[in-house]
Motif scaffolding. Sequence first.
Motif, PDB file in Angstrom:
ATOM      1  N   TYR A  10      -6.428   5.674 -12.958  1.00  0.00           N
ATOM      2  CA  TYR A  10      -5.405   5.092 -13.823  1.00  0.00           C
ATOM      3  C   TYR A  10      -6.105   4.093 -14.727  1.00  0.00           C
ATOM      4  CZ  TYR A  10      -1.113   3.211 -15.657  1.00  0.00           C
ATOM      5  OH  TYR A  10      -0.108   2.846 -16.516  1.00  0.00           O
ATOM      6  N   ALA A  11      -5.902   4.208 -16.030  1.00  0.00           N
ATOM      7  CA  ALA A  11      -6.505   3.303 -17.026  1.00  0.00           C
ATOM      8  C   ALA A  11      -8.024   3.210 -16.853  1.00  0.00           C
ATOM      9  CB  ALA A  11      -5.856   1.927 -16.966  1.00  0.00           C
ATOM     10  N   GLY A  12      -8.631   4.342 -16.504  1.00  0.00           N
ATOM     11  CA  GLY A  12     -10.082   4.378 -16.367  1.00  0.00           C
ATOM     12  C   GLY A  12     -10.624   3.846 -15.056  1.00  0.00           C
ATOM     13  N   GLU A  13      -9.740   3.411 -14.174  1.00  0.00           N
ATOM     14  CA  GLU A  13     -10.170   2.855 -12.882  1.00  0.00           C
ATOM     15  C   GLU A  13      -9.794   3.810 -11.750  1.00  0.00           C
ATOM     16  OE1 GLU A  13     -11.695  -0.105 -12.344  1.00  0.00           O
ATOM     17  OE2 GLU A  13     -11.628  -0.734 -14.445  1.00  0.00           O
ATOM     18  N   LYS A  14     -10.665   3.912 -10.764  1.00  0.00           N
ATOM     19  CA  LYS A  14     -10.353   4.691  -9.571  1.00  0.00           C
ATOM     20  C   LYS A  14      -9.260   3.958  -8.794  1.00  0.00           C
ATOM     21  CE  LYS A  14     -12.288   6.998  -5.654  1.00  0.00           C
ATOM     22  NZ  LYS A  14     -12.612   6.614  -4.336  1.00  0.00           N
ATOM     23  N   LEU A  15      -8.232   4.688  -8.402  1.00  0.00           N
ATOM     24  CA  LEU A  15      -7.148   4.061  -7.642  1.00  0.00           C
ATOM     25  C   LEU A  15      -7.592   3.735  -6.224  1.00  0.00           C
ATOM     26  CD1 LEU A  15      -4.037   6.157  -8.726  1.00  0.00           C
ATOM     27  CD2 LEU A  15      -4.671   3.838  -9.422  1.00  0.00           C
ATOM     28  N   LEU A  20       2.254  -0.977   1.951  1.00  0.00           N
ATOM     29  CA  LEU A  20       3.128  -2.151   1.941  1.00  0.00           C
ATOM     30  C   LEU A  20       2.777  -3.176   3.009  1.00  0.00           C
ATOM     31  CD1 LEU A  20       6.606  -0.578   1.151  1.00  0.00           C
ATOM     32  CD2 LEU A  20       5.313  -2.184  -0.268  1.00  0.00           C
ATOM     33  N   ALA A  21       2.226  -2.720   4.120  1.00  0.00           N
ATOM     34  CA  ALA A  21       1.876  -3.658   5.193  1.00  0.00           C
ATOM     35  C   ALA A  21       0.706  -4.549   4.792  1.00  0.00           C
ATOM     36  CB  ALA A  21       1.541  -2.888   6.469  1.00  0.00           C
ATOM     37  N   SER A  22      -0.273  -3.977   4.087  1.00  0.00           N
ATOM     38  CA  SER A  22      -1.449  -4.760   3.719  1.00  0.00           C
ATOM     39  C   SER A  22      -1.339  -5.390   2.328  1.00  0.00           C
ATOM     40  CB  SER A  22      -2.703  -3.882   3.778  1.00  0.00           C
ATOM     41  OG  SER A  22      -2.602  -2.832   2.831  1.00  0.00           O
ATOM     42  N   THR A  23      -0.406  -4.907   1.521  1.00  0.00           N
ATOM     43  CA  THR A  23      -0.200  -5.429   0.173  1.00  0.00           C
ATOM     44  C   THR A  23       1.287  -5.660  -0.040  1.00  0.00           C
ATOM     45  OG1 THR A  23      -2.047  -4.069  -0.564  1.00  0.00           O
ATOM     46  CG2 THR A  23      -0.684  -5.048  -2.279  1.00  0.00           C
ATOM     47  N   PRO A  24       1.841  -6.710   0.547  1.00  0.00           N
ATOM     48  CA  PRO A  24       3.278  -6.928   0.393  1.00  0.00           C
ATOM     49  C   PRO A  24       3.642  -7.246  -1.058  1.00  0.00           C
ATOM     50  CG  PRO A  24       2.257  -8.750   1.585  1.00  0.00           C
ATOM     51  CD  PRO A  24       1.200  -7.722   1.354  1.00  0.00           C
ATOM     52  N   VAL A  25       4.699  -6.597  -1.526  1.00  0.00           N
ATOM     53  CA  VAL A  25       5.188  -6.835  -2.886  1.00  0.00           C
ATOM     54  C   VAL A  25       5.757  -8.241  -2.965  1.00  0.00           C
ATOM     55  CG1 VAL A  25       6.889  -6.095  -4.597  1.00  0.00           C
ATOM     56  CG2 VAL A  25       5.627  -4.391  -3.263  1.00  0.00           C
ATOM     57  N   ARG A  26       5.428  -8.948  -4.048  1.00  0.00           N
ATOM     58  CA  ARG A  26       5.916 -10.311  -4.258  1.00  0.00           C
ATOM     59  C   ARG A  26       7.207 -10.263  -5.074  1.00  0.00           C
ATOM     60  NH1 ARG A  26       1.322 -13.433  -6.937  1.00  0.00           N
ATOM     61  NH2 ARG A  26       3.041 -14.862  -7.209  1.00  0.00           N
ATOM     62  N   VAL A  93       0.945  -0.662  -7.954  1.00  0.00           N
ATOM     63  CA  VAL A  93       1.225  -2.094  -7.858  1.00  0.00           C
ATOM     64  C   VAL A  93       0.120  -2.839  -8.600  1.00  0.00           C
ATOM     65  CG1 VAL A  93       0.075  -2.286  -5.601  1.00  0.00           C
ATOM     66  CG2 VAL A  93       1.777  -4.000  -6.288  1.00  0.00           C
ATOM     67  N   ASP A  94       0.488  -3.885  -9.336  1.00  0.00           N
ATOM     68  CA  ASP A  94      -0.523  -4.631 -10.099  1.00  0.00           C
ATOM     69  C   ASP A  94      -1.317  -5.557  -9.180  1.00  0.00           C
ATOM     70  OD1 ASP A  94       1.272  -6.784  -9.736  1.00  0.00           O
ATOM     71  OD2 ASP A  94       0.958  -7.525 -11.770  1.00  0.00           O
ATOM     72  N   CYS A  95      -2.315  -6.202  -9.761  1.00  0.00           N
ATOM     73  CA  CYS A  95      -3.249  -7.036  -8.995  1.00  0.00           C
ATOM     74  C   CYS A  95      -2.575  -8.216  -8.296  1.00  0.00           C
ATOM     75  CB  CYS A  95      -4.374  -7.534  -9.900  1.00  0.00           C
ATOM     76  SG  CYS A  95      -3.783  -8.481 -11.326  1.00  0.00           S
ATOM     77  N   ASP A  96      -1.469  -8.712  -8.852  1.00  0.00           N
ATOM     78  CA  ASP A  96      -0.745  -9.830  -8.249  1.00  0.00           C
ATOM     79  C   ASP A  96       0.369  -9.374  -7.311  1.00  0.00           C
ATOM     80  OD1 ASP A  96      -2.210 -11.791  -9.663  1.00  0.00           O
ATOM     81  OD2 ASP A  96      -0.927 -11.500 -11.417  1.00  0.00           O
ATOM     82  N   ALA A  97       0.590  -8.068  -7.233  1.00  0.00           N
ATOM     83  CA  ALA A  97       1.642  -7.459  -6.405  1.00  0.00           C
ATOM     84  C   ALA A  97       3.032  -7.935  -6.818  1.00  0.00           C
ATOM     85  CB  ALA A  97       1.385  -7.707  -4.920  1.00  0.00           C
ATOM     86  N   ASP A  98       3.193  -8.271  -8.125  1.00  0.00           N
ATOM     87  CA  ASP A  98       4.518  -8.712  -8.581  1.00  0.00           C
ATOM     88  C   ASP A  98       5.103  -7.831  -9.684  1.00  0.00           C
ATOM     89  OD1 ASP A  98       2.937  -9.488 -10.726  1.00  0.00           O
ATOM     90  OD2 ASP A  98       3.507 -11.598 -10.645  1.00  0.00           O
ATOM     91  N   THR A  99       4.470  -6.695  -9.961  1.00  0.00           N
ATOM     92  CA  THR A  99       4.984  -5.711 -10.898  1.00  0.00           C
ATOM     93  C   THR A  99       4.583  -4.330 -10.407  1.00  0.00           C
ATOM     94  OG1 THR A  99       4.695  -7.263 -12.733  1.00  0.00           O
ATOM     95  CG2 THR A  99       5.026  -4.960 -13.319  1.00  0.00           C
TER      96      THR A  99
END
Length: 129
Positions: A10-15, A20-26, A93-99
């Motif tokens: 995605y956007a040139g980066e490997k996903l 959700l357990a390790s990256t909880p959405v803010r 999920v974005d880097c801040d986990a808020d979008t």
Amino acid sequence: MEESLGEGIYAGEKLVSADLASTPVRFDERGLVTVVVQQHDTGEVLMVAWANEEALRLTFETGTSWFWSRSRRELWNKGATSGNMQSVRRVLVDCDADTLIYEVDSPGPACHTGARSCFYRELTMGKEA
């Protein structure tokens, strides 16, 4: 929903896989997170909406896009009334986990006006003086 998280680019980066357990959405103070809805194969931004925890859970469970309507104060399944259901291919999920980005297959109009995308107007400064 396709099992594609962690695979692809995605956007040139490997996903990178992020559950959700390790990256909880803010979620914000209202319990909502912004969701950008994008057509999976063209990159078209179709709409922006908000999801609460239940909408996000239902999106994963059903494979269709669910949101929280701030005006009606209720859950809604996009396309349930119009028939233009959005099949969710993956959730990013974005880097801040808020979008979030829902990459979808949206067969019809995404906008309540009947337009393909909610972004059908170009904002300008207006007439020059």
